[in-house]
Enzyme design. Structure first.
Site, PDB file in Angstrom:
ATOM      1  N   CYS A  85      29.878  22.848  -6.444  1.00 18.91           N
ATOM      2  CA  CYS A  85      28.617  23.990  -6.308  1.00 18.91           C
ATOM      3  C   CYS A  85      27.950  23.922  -7.788  1.00 18.91           C
ATOM      4  CB  CYS A  85      29.128  25.121  -5.780  1.00 18.91           C
ATOM      5  SG  CYS A  85      30.436  26.010  -6.737  1.00 18.91           S
ATOM      6  N   GLU A 116      30.669  33.750  -3.727  1.00 16.96           N
ATOM      7  CA  GLU A 116      30.513  32.595  -4.885  1.00 16.96           C
ATOM      8  C   GLU A 116      29.800  31.666  -4.042  1.00 16.96           C
ATOM      9  OE1 GLU A 116      29.487  32.345  -7.889  1.00 16.96           O
ATOM     10  OE2 GLU A 116      31.013  33.572  -7.964  1.00 16.96           O
TER      11      GLU A 116
HETATM   12  C1  UN1 Z   1      32.828  24.594  -7.217  1.00 23.46           C
HETATM   13  O1  UN1 Z   1      32.312  23.690  -7.186  1.00 23.46           O
HETATM   14  O2  UN1 Z   1      33.028  25.292  -6.502  1.00 23.46           O
HETATM   15  O3  UN1 Z   1      32.826  24.039 -13.040  1.00 23.46           O
HETATM   16  C2  UN1 Z   1      33.681  24.799  -8.526  1.00 23.46           C
HETATM   17  C3  UN1 Z   1      33.205  23.123 -12.491  1.00 23.46           C
HETATM   18  C4  UN1 Z   1      34.488  22.857 -11.837  1.00 23.46           C
HETATM   19  C5  UN1 Z   1      34.560  24.301 -10.987  1.00 23.46           C
HETATM   20  C6  UN1 Z   1      33.542  23.839  -9.737  1.00 23.46           C
HETATM   21  N1  UN1 Z   1      35.485  23.722 -12.930  1.00 23.46           N
HETATM   22  O4  UN1 Z   1      32.518  22.151 -12.110  1.00 23.46           O
END
Ligand code: UN1
Length: 489
Positions: free
Chosen positions: A266, A232
């Site tokens: 992310c 990921e």
């Molecule tokens: C991440 O930034 O790795 O969807 C995960 C979202 C959060 C998870 C982010 N629930 O922004």
């Protein structure tokens, strides 16, 4: 002895914890002990495994406030978002526990008589989890709970920037009764991650982090290590704003998507792809509101944006903004490291907006992982979709329009793993699959029912109770033998 030292990014002089870094021997011992424990765990019925995971969720809930404070101190999230990080793990425990009594396979008819066929999932053995610092409670939960439910042992290596949160997560699991050899924690930097990725006793590895590290995890695994490798990786998430969009909604969404968590998800919104008819209006609204966001100590209730994770991150972000300006972007807001009174040495970077960015510019292609929003004007919705898809990443995208046909057509044509309509690019819910296309991932998904797939192998089962040899593809019309196929009458 090598150590991992956790420091508060708001006041780096404050050391939150010091942990010994694992050696190759430590990893080896952990994998062996985990393997022994896994053989016992695999015999525990899934609903009983699920009960322990449910208890982990209950304990995380009971300690939510103190865990959230730890998240705020260790990675700089403001209170609401630190609480959300913990809540995501509580929700994940509940969801995964429910899967303990759900169907994991399918039943299909056989082409032969007196024969049944079904699929089930079997554990792989010992699973390695390499998790990032930016969701230090939530992301371990996305991976550890499904891996345990599927009947595996887990070796977790959290980011060296968030070891205390991982230790607190482990404590909740221990207190819930998860055996100590079954779920183990090792600390260290990338070299320890590599030891896990190449260990022949590790049968699956699940990694969330950067593209270069993900590539090296995959390459290392291919040599001697796990067969199942779930990646990921990064994002370059875009919000598309079309001329008919509700601009109040756009402004709220852009602020939360780009500057929430100091832009360090992310899924953070890093490109605002806006139709030229509304571009000036949108930029002036977003910049006007962003300028008022308070930078500060995440534990101060008045703070909107906390620090970025390290001083080195702040320097890197500043360099990327300067390079964008050199490439022709216009700095509309922020752009330089900041200091906050009472937060000595804190790695603060203010909300930053760059306009006049071209779709192929470096700042429109490279992941920033900081509070930097690049505005890319476009002339049509078709061009907007092309620009969304013109990066190597494919994690999350958002489209703002009031027109249902435009929205659904964008959903069809955007090449990302997650698409939002009239909501920002962040905020995925745990019972749905999370992950991306192209270089963001390699086809696996975290969370949702599919979260089990990266930690288990499908087993297809055929049971023949005919009492004789039945040959598939050859003896496959038995019931029709002897029936008269001519028309009657
Ligand atoms: C991440 O930034 O790795 O969807 C995960 C979202 C959060 C998870 C982010 N629930 O922004």
């Amino acid at each position: 002895m090598a150590v991992v030292e956790s420091r508060n990014p708001t006041r780096p002089a404050e050391v939150l914890g010091v942990f010994p870094a694992a050696t190759a021997d430590d990893v080896d011992r952990a994998v062996r002990a985990a393997g022994e424990a896994q053989r016992v765990w695999a015999l525990v019925p899934a609903p009983a495994r699920a009960e322990m995971i449910e208890e982990c969720g209950r304990l995380l809930g009971e300690h939510k406030a103190e865990l959230a404070t730890l998240v705020a101190r260790e990675v700089g999230k403001i209170a609401a978002e630190a609480g959300g990080d913990v809540q995501e793990a509580i929700d994940m425990a509940g969801f995964v526990a429910g899967l303990g009594r759900a169907a994991w396979g399918e039943v299909a008819p056989s082409e032969l008589g007196n024969k049944v066929c079904w699929t089930t999932r079997q554990p792989v053995g010992v699973v390695g989890v390499i998790s990032p610092w930016n969701f230090p409670i939530a992301i371990p939960s996305w991976k550890v709970f499904p891996a345990l439910l599927a009947g595996n042992a887990v070796l977790l290596k959290p980011s060296e920037l968030a070891p205390c949160c991982a230790a607190a997560f482990l404590t909740a699991c221990r207190d819930a009764g998860i055996p100590s050899d079954l779920f183990q924690l090792v600390h260290g930097r990338g070299d320890v991650g590599a030891l896990i990725a190449q260990h022949p006793g590790i049968r699956a590895v699940s990694f969330t982090g950067s593209v270069p590290t993900g590539r090296s995890v995959a390459a290392t695994s291919a040599e001697t290590g796990p067969r199942l490798v779930s990646l990921e990786l990064g994002g370059k998430n875009a919000m598309v704003v079309l001329p008919d969009a509700d601009l109040d909604l756009v402004t709220d969404g852009a602020l939360f998507g780009a500057f929430g968590t100091a832009g360090q998800r992310c899924t953070s919104t890093s490109r605002l792809i806006v139709h030229q008819e509304v571009a000036d209006e949108v930029v002036s609204r977003v910049a006007g509101r962003a300028a008022k966001l308070a930078l500060g100590d995440p534990l101060d209730p008045g703070t909107d944006v906390g620090p970025v994770i390290t001083a080195a991150a702040a320097v890197r972000i500043e360099g990327m903004v300067a390079a964008a300006v050199a490439d022709g972007a216009v700095l509309a807001l922020g752009g330089h490291r900041a200091t906050v009174e009472g937060c000595d040495g804190g790695s603060f970077f203010p909300p930053t907006i760059l306009t006049n960015v071209g779709a192929r510019d470096r700042i429109a292609q490279q992941e920033v992982f900081g509070p930097v929003l690049s505005v890319i004007p476009v002339a049509s919705s078709d061009e907007a979709i092309d620009v969304v898809n013109a990066t190597e990443f494919g994690l999350s995208a958002a489209v703002y329009t009031r027109d249902i046909a435009t929205a659904l057509s964008a959903v069809d044509r955007i090449d990302t793993g997650i698409v939002y309509v009239n909501a920002p690019t962040i905020g995925a819910e745990i019972h749905l699959p999370f992950g991306g296309t192209r270089h963001t991932g390699n086809g696996f998904r975290d969370a949702g029912r599919r979260g089990l797939e990266q930690f288990s192998e499908v087993k297809t089962v055929y049971i023949d109770y005919s009492g004789r040899l039945q040959r598939a593809q050859i003896d496959n019309r038995p019931a029709l033998d002897g029936l008269d196929s001519r028309e009657s009458g």
